[in-house]
Design an enzyme around this catalytic site. Structure first.
Site, PDB file in Angstrom:
ATOM      1  N   LYS A 164      11.361 -29.883 -19.631  1.00 11.88           N
ATOM      2  CA  LYS A 164      10.815 -31.166 -20.103  1.00 11.88           C
ATOM      3  C   LYS A 164       9.397 -30.993 -20.631  1.00 11.88           C
ATOM      4  O   LYS A 164       9.013 -31.616 -21.618  1.00 11.88           O
ATOM      5  CB  LYS A 164      10.807 -32.199 -18.969  1.00 11.88           C
ATOM      6  CG  LYS A 164      12.145 -32.659 -18.489  1.00 11.88           C
ATOM      7  CD  LYS A 164      12.036 -33.884 -17.601  1.00 11.88           C
ATOM      8  CE  LYS A 164      11.084 -33.693 -16.422  1.00 11.88           C
ATOM      9  NZ  LYS A 164      11.540 -32.628 -15.494  1.00 11.88           N
ATOM     10  N   ILE A 207       7.924 -28.330 -21.990  1.00  4.44           N
ATOM     11  CA  ILE A 207       7.909 -27.692 -23.303  1.00  4.44           C
ATOM     12  C   ILE A 207       8.453 -28.643 -24.364  1.00  4.44           C
ATOM     13  O   ILE A 207       7.953 -28.693 -25.488  1.00  4.44           O
ATOM     14  CB  ILE A 207       8.722 -26.383 -23.275  1.00  4.44           C
ATOM     15  CG1 ILE A 207       8.088 -25.385 -22.297  1.00  4.44           C
ATOM     16  CG2 ILE A 207       8.813 -25.772 -24.663  1.00  4.44           C
ATOM     17  CD1 ILE A 207       6.681 -24.970 -22.660  1.00  4.44           C
ATOM     18  N   LYS A 212      30.221 -28.539 -21.847  1.00  6.65           N
ATOM     19  CA  LYS A 212      30.652 -29.609 -20.948  1.00  6.65           C
ATOM     20  C   LYS A 212      29.621 -30.734 -20.983  1.00  6.65           C
ATOM     21  O   LYS A 212      28.452 -30.536 -20.648  1.00  6.65           O
ATOM     22  CB  LYS A 212      30.819 -29.087 -19.518  1.00  6.65           C
ATOM     23  CG  LYS A 212      31.645 -27.809 -19.402  1.00  6.65           C
ATOM     24  CD  LYS A 212      33.025 -27.949 -20.036  1.00  6.65           C
ATOM     25  CE  LYS A 212      33.922 -28.881 -19.259  1.00  6.65           C
ATOM     26  NZ  LYS A 212      35.285 -28.950 -19.838  1.00  6.65           N
ATOM     27  N   LYS A 218      30.577 -36.387 -29.152  1.00  5.70           N
ATOM     28  CA  LYS A 218      31.084 -36.790 -27.838  1.00  5.70           C
ATOM     29  C   LYS A 218      29.963 -37.367 -26.979  1.00  5.70           C
ATOM     30  O   LYS A 218      30.127 -38.402 -26.318  1.00  5.70           O
ATOM     31  CB  LYS A 218      31.733 -35.596 -27.144  1.00  5.70           C
ATOM     32  CG  LYS A 218      32.438 -35.947 -25.840  1.00  5.70           C
ATOM     33  CD  LYS A 218      33.172 -34.739 -25.276  1.00  5.70           C
ATOM     34  CE  LYS A 218      33.908 -35.106 -23.990  1.00  5.70           C
ATOM     35  NZ  LYS A 218      34.609 -33.923 -23.424  1.00  5.70           N
ATOM     36  N   CYS A 274     -11.597 -13.681 -12.139  1.00 11.95           N
ATOM     37  CA  CYS A 274     -11.947 -14.395 -10.910  1.00 11.95           C
ATOM     38  C   CYS A 274     -11.929 -13.440  -9.710  1.00 11.95           C
ATOM     39  O   CYS A 274     -12.872 -12.696  -9.506  1.00 11.95           O
ATOM     40  CB  CYS A 274     -11.030 -15.598 -10.703  1.00 11.95           C
ATOM     41  SG  CYS A 274     -11.630 -16.777  -9.467  1.00 11.95           S
ATOM     42  N   GLN A 313     -14.402 -10.164  -8.574  1.00 15.71           N
ATOM     43  CA  GLN A 313     -14.984  -9.905  -7.259  1.00 15.71           C
ATOM     44  C   GLN A 313     -14.522  -8.562  -6.700  1.00 15.71           C
ATOM     45  O   GLN A 313     -15.315  -7.809  -6.118  1.00 15.71           O
ATOM     46  CB  GLN A 313     -14.622 -11.042  -6.312  1.00 15.71           C
ATOM     47  CG  GLN A 313     -15.213 -12.394  -6.725  1.00 15.71           C
ATOM     48  CD  GLN A 313     -14.697 -13.552  -5.898  1.00 15.71           C
ATOM     49  OE1 GLN A 313     -13.969 -13.362  -4.926  1.00 15.71           O
ATOM     50  NE2 GLN A 313     -15.066 -14.770  -6.283  1.00 15.71           N
ATOM     51  N   HIS A 343     -12.127 -18.103 -15.716  1.00 15.45           N
ATOM     52  CA  HIS A 343     -10.734 -17.928 -16.141  1.00 15.45           C
ATOM     53  C   HIS A 343     -10.632 -18.183 -17.646  1.00 15.45           C
ATOM     54  O   HIS A 343     -10.350 -19.313 -18.066  1.00 15.45           O
ATOM     55  CB  HIS A 343      -9.820 -18.911 -15.409  1.00 15.45           C
ATOM     56  CG  HIS A 343      -9.635 -18.637 -13.959  1.00 15.45           C
ATOM     57  ND1 HIS A 343      -8.604 -17.851 -13.473  1.00 15.45           N
ATOM     58  CD2 HIS A 343     -10.344 -19.042 -12.874  1.00 15.45           C
ATOM     59  CE1 HIS A 343      -8.679 -17.803 -12.151  1.00 15.45           C
ATOM     60  NE2 HIS A 343      -9.734 -18.507 -11.765  1.00 15.45           N
ATOM     61  N   GLU A 374      -8.347 -17.574 -19.631  1.00 16.39           N
ATOM     62  CA  GLU A 374      -6.987 -17.958 -20.041  1.00 16.39           C
ATOM     63  C   GLU A 374      -6.790 -19.463 -20.118  1.00 16.39           C
ATOM     64  O   GLU A 374      -5.895 -19.945 -20.826  1.00 16.39           O
ATOM     65  CB  GLU A 374      -5.943 -17.354 -19.097  1.00 16.39           C
ATOM     66  CG  GLU A 374      -6.013 -17.804 -17.664  1.00 16.39           C
ATOM     67  CD  GLU A 374      -6.938 -16.956 -16.795  1.00 16.39           C
ATOM     68  OE1 GLU A 374      -6.827 -17.052 -15.560  1.00 16.39           O
ATOM     69  OE2 GLU A 374      -7.762 -16.201 -17.358  1.00 16.39           O
TER      70      GLU A 374
END
Length: 529
Positions: free
Chosen positions: A16, A18, A191, A227, A376, A380, A498, A500
């Protein structure tokens, strides 16, 4: 304001999030401003204290919100910066209502699910929709993903609130998209019964989907769509096939081919503009190289490290390089597992399980000139490893891990903190980079902003000795060390922040770009040898 509400049926994990991000991308490609809201029906206030092995990655927003990983996908797909109010949880809703009751806001009324909880949900959705996401104007369209599956007791108040909103708004101001599973049997037939039952359950709550996104292992043909349409009263043109894709960034393109954007624009009375293809060109970049990166981690579940995976993809695409990830368990891997990889990455985390294994991997990268990126906790541990094996302080460790010489110490403002939730150093912080260093070369400037999530820092008492021994702290935030690197190493970079969490296909993270580029060079030199 136009609303697109996305619900899910049959089972969880259908994609959902994405789907929500992809629909938003289709509209953004047509020049519309899009924002997004994620509803999580759990009683937690936020995702910050949840077990990553159960919940997946905790994504950090610019304002410090600790949220579901789906918001990370929204930001990456839509190139927006969301805030904490864009994540609505049952915990937040009930807390707000109880606080209002204690203040006397309800004037002595009996507080009930309807209308008080549903009114609060509606208020939270509307407020988040009106919040600007990139400092610009209010969005044209708000995507709203309702977490969980239709029929879950936790989701009922949220779906009731959606039903009320749907009734109050004009038909062209809100549409419902239902994501369902259409499995294939052993004979290769699709199905539709699970989808029929899922839509039936949604209807029983007073909601009729306008669009059905049918998730399947392969493309669903016209007969199956017909269907589904017959049994759900959804027009055939609005039954959309969404087959499994090897790369999530291909999904908007597949949905475009299915005509989903045309249907959405028609239902919302939006001008169906010619889509901009720039984003598609970025995410369709072909690979001419391939590298292998070892991620030495505590958890064996890839979703825990979702943003890291995606950031490596972003950097790889920018460099026409496919990044293959080798997942290594920090407690069980052997050093020979690192011999043929092109780079080593240590992600963030908490707790002492797997710490010694990660330190072994960092030492291997440093001594064998393997490209290293630490994030992170990986920052350390890089400091701890250097202190142990270069400074010779064998019991160097972090205050988080127990007894020893604490080269990593708790942040002063964290010493009196008792609650775990929402109390770390969180969100965007300004970082100043040193001229002439690797990290400054990657960013191309000396003042940056990155997101944080930590309680510990480099102990100031050891900084001078570490730098005298050759470790360069090339980024700081006031008195805090934010980045370290080793100048005479091909690529050895670790960040307290971070990176990212700010990476996207159109704006790959500079540390990841540098890391993947170094992996390419390492691979080439290895092949020459």
């Amino acid at each position: 304001m136009k609303y697109i509400v996305v619900t899910g049926g049959v089972m969880s994990g259908l994609g959902k999030g994405i789907t929500t991000a992809s629909i938003g991308r289709l509209l953004k490609n047509r020049g519309y401003q899009v924002t997004a809201v994620k509803i999580d029906p759990y009683l937690n206030i936020d995702a910050g204290t949840m077990n990553p092995a159960q919940h997946g990655e905790v994504f950090v927003l610019s304002d410090g919100g600790e949220v579901d990983l789906d918001l990370g996908n929204y930001e990456r797909f839509l190139d927006i910066n969301l805030k904490s109010i864009h994540n609505i949880t049952t915990g937040k809703v009930y807390r707000n209502v109880i606080e209002k009751e204690r203040r006397g806001d309800f004037l002595g009324a009996t507080v009930q699910i309807i209308p008080h909880i549903t009114d609060e949900i509606r208020y939270c959705i509307s407020r988040a929709a009106q919040e600007t996401v990139n400092g610009g104007k209010v969005a044209d369209v708000c995507m709203v993903e309702v977490g969980g599956t239709v029929g879950d007791i936790e989701s009922m108040p949220f779906l009731e609130a959606v039903r009320q909103m749907h009734g109050d708004l004009a038909p062209e101001d809100m549409i419902l998209v239902h994501v369902t599973l259409v499995p294939m049997d052993t004979m290769g037939d699709f199905k539709t019964k699970p989808t029929q039952h899922s839509v039936k359950a949604l209807r029983e709550l007073g909601l009729q989907p306008d669009i059905i996104v049918a998730r399947s292992s392969d493309v669903i043909g016209p007969q199956t769509k017909k269907k589904i349409s017959t049994f759900t009263d959804v027009p055939v043109k609005a039954v959309v096939s969404a087959k499994d894709a090897p790369d999530i960034y291909q999904i908007p393109m597949e949905l475009e081919k299915e005509g989903l954007a045309d249907v959405v624009c028609s239902y919302l009375s939006l001008e169906n503009r010619e889509p901009d293809t720039a984003w598609y060109r970025v995410v369709s970049q072909e690979y001419t190289n391939r590298v292998t990166v070892a991620i030495v981690s505590k958890y064996g579940i890839e979703d825990v490290y979702m943003s890291i995976k995606e950031s490596l993809k972003h950097a790889g695409r920018a460099l026409s390089t496919e990044v293959n990830i080798r997942w290594l368990d920090a407690e069980t891997f052997e050093l020979h597992d690192l011999a043929d990889v092109d780079g080593i990455l240590i992600p963030g985390g908490f707790g002492k399980r797997g710490i010694e294994g990660k330190i072994r991997a960092i030492r291997y990268a440093r001594e064998n000139k393997k490209p290293y990126l630490g994030l992170c906790l990986g920052f350390q541990l890089a400091v701890i490893e250097y202190t142990r094996h270069v400074l010779g302080i064998e019991d160097a460790t972090s205050e988080e891990m127990g007894d020893g010489t604490h080269v990593i110490a708790i942040l002063p403002e964290q010493e009196e903190v008792s609650d775990l939730g929402g109390t770390m150093r969180l969100g965007d912080c300004d970082v100043v980079l040193k001229d002439g260093t690797k990290v400054t070369g990657l960013y191309g400037k000396t003042a940056i902003v990155e997101r944080h999530r930590h309680r510990y820092e480099v102990n100031p008492a050891f900084i001078a000795d570490l730098e005298a021994a050759g470790l360069v702290f090339s980024g700081t935030c006031g008195p805090r060390m934010e980045v370290c690197e080793i100048p005479n190493h091909p690529f050895y970079l670790a960040t307290q922040f971070h990176p990212e969490f700010r990476s996207s296909p159109t704006k790959p993270s500079p540390p990841y770009i540098g890391f993947v580029e170094a992996c390419k060079k390492n691979k080439s030199s290895s092949e020459i040898r």
